[in-house]
Enzyme design. Structure first.
Site, PDB file in Angstrom:
ATOM      1  N   CYS A 163       0.825  -1.216   0.000  1.00 11.43           N
ATOM      2  CA  CYS A 163       0.000   0.000   0.000  1.00 11.43           C
ATOM      3  C   CYS A 163       0.855   1.261   0.000  1.00 11.43           C
ATOM      4  CB  CYS A 163      -0.954   0.012   1.196  1.00 11.43           C
ATOM      5  SG  CYS A 163      -0.103   0.093   2.772  1.00 11.43           S
ATOM      6  N   ASP A 184       2.276   2.662   2.585  1.00 11.19           N
ATOM      7  CA  ASP A 184       2.187   3.438   3.817  1.00 11.19           C
ATOM      8  C   ASP A 184       3.454   3.274   4.659  1.00 11.19           C
ATOM      9  OD1 ASP A 184      -0.262   4.006   2.881  1.00 11.19           O
ATOM     10  OD2 ASP A 184      -1.400   3.141   4.534  1.00 11.19           O
ATOM     11  N   CYS A 209      -2.947   5.520   5.438  1.00 10.46           N
ATOM     12  CA  CYS A 209      -4.412   5.528   5.412  1.00 10.46           C
ATOM     13  C   CYS A 209      -4.965   5.917   6.783  1.00 10.46           C
ATOM     14  CB  CYS A 209      -4.916   4.149   5.025  1.00 10.46           C
ATOM     15  SG  CYS A 209      -4.648   2.929   6.318  1.00 10.46           S
ATOM     16  N   CYS A 253      -2.658  -2.722   8.698  1.00 12.80           N
ATOM     17  CA  CYS A 253      -2.318  -1.388   9.188  1.00 12.80           C
ATOM     18  C   CYS A 253      -1.903  -1.470  10.657  1.00 12.80           C
ATOM     19  CB  CYS A 253      -3.493  -0.429   9.029  1.00 12.80           C
ATOM     20  SG  CYS A 253      -4.324  -0.549   7.434  1.00 12.80           S
TER      21      CYS A 253
HETATM   22 FE1  FES Z   1      -1.684   0.060   4.279  1.00 12.07          FE
HETATM   23 FE2  FES Z   1      -3.390   1.114   5.895  1.00 12.07          FE
HETATM   24  S1  FES Z   1      -3.732   0.615   3.811  1.00 12.07           S
HETATM   25  S2  FES Z   1      -1.350   0.769   6.260  1.00 12.07           S
END
Ligand code: FES
Length: 122
Positions: A33, A35, A58, A102
């Site tokens: 993702c 992040d 996110c 996450c």
């Molecule tokens: Fe990857 Fe939240 S979508 S940390």
């Protein structure tokens, strides 16, 4: 889809920022993702006396970062190491299944910050 607690920590995150003279820093990212989360800890007498985070991610990742800093603050290093992705998700009154990674990010970033502190204080 998100619990009231997730929304609260997402819209009003606690302990945002950086500790310039941190005793330990942990960075964790998720390549899928994109992040990234960074956790800074200040330790005194084996206890986390201050903790801050910076997260590029996110809403769930921000809520997890905020919650994990609240959970770890004031704990001993050993107690903080018992914080798992499940315990963070539980404190947030649950995360949707596709958002569980996450909370993984938060638990791993905290562990890395503690490892960094320990390696500096060998
Ligand atoms: Fe990857 Fe939240 S979508 S940390």
């Amino acid at each position: 889809m998100y619990s009231a607690k997730v929304m609260d920590h997402f819209t009003n995150p606690r302990n945002v920022g950086e500790i310039p003279d941190a005793d330990g820093v942990g960075t964790e990212g998720n390549p899928t993702c994109g992040d990234v989360m960074q956790i800074f800890i200040k330790v005194k007498d084996d206890r986390i006396v201050d903790i801050k985070f910076k997260t590029f991610g996110c809403g769930a990742a921000i809520a997890v970062s905020s919650m994990i800093t609240e959970m770890a603050k004031g704990k001993t290093i050993d107690e903080a190491l018992t914080i798992s992705k499940e315990s963070v998700a539980n404190e947030l009154e649950g995360l949707p299944p596709q958002k569980m990674h996450c909370s993984n990010l938060g638990a791993d970033a905290l562990k890395k910050a503690i490892e960094d502190y320990r390696s500096r204080n060998k």
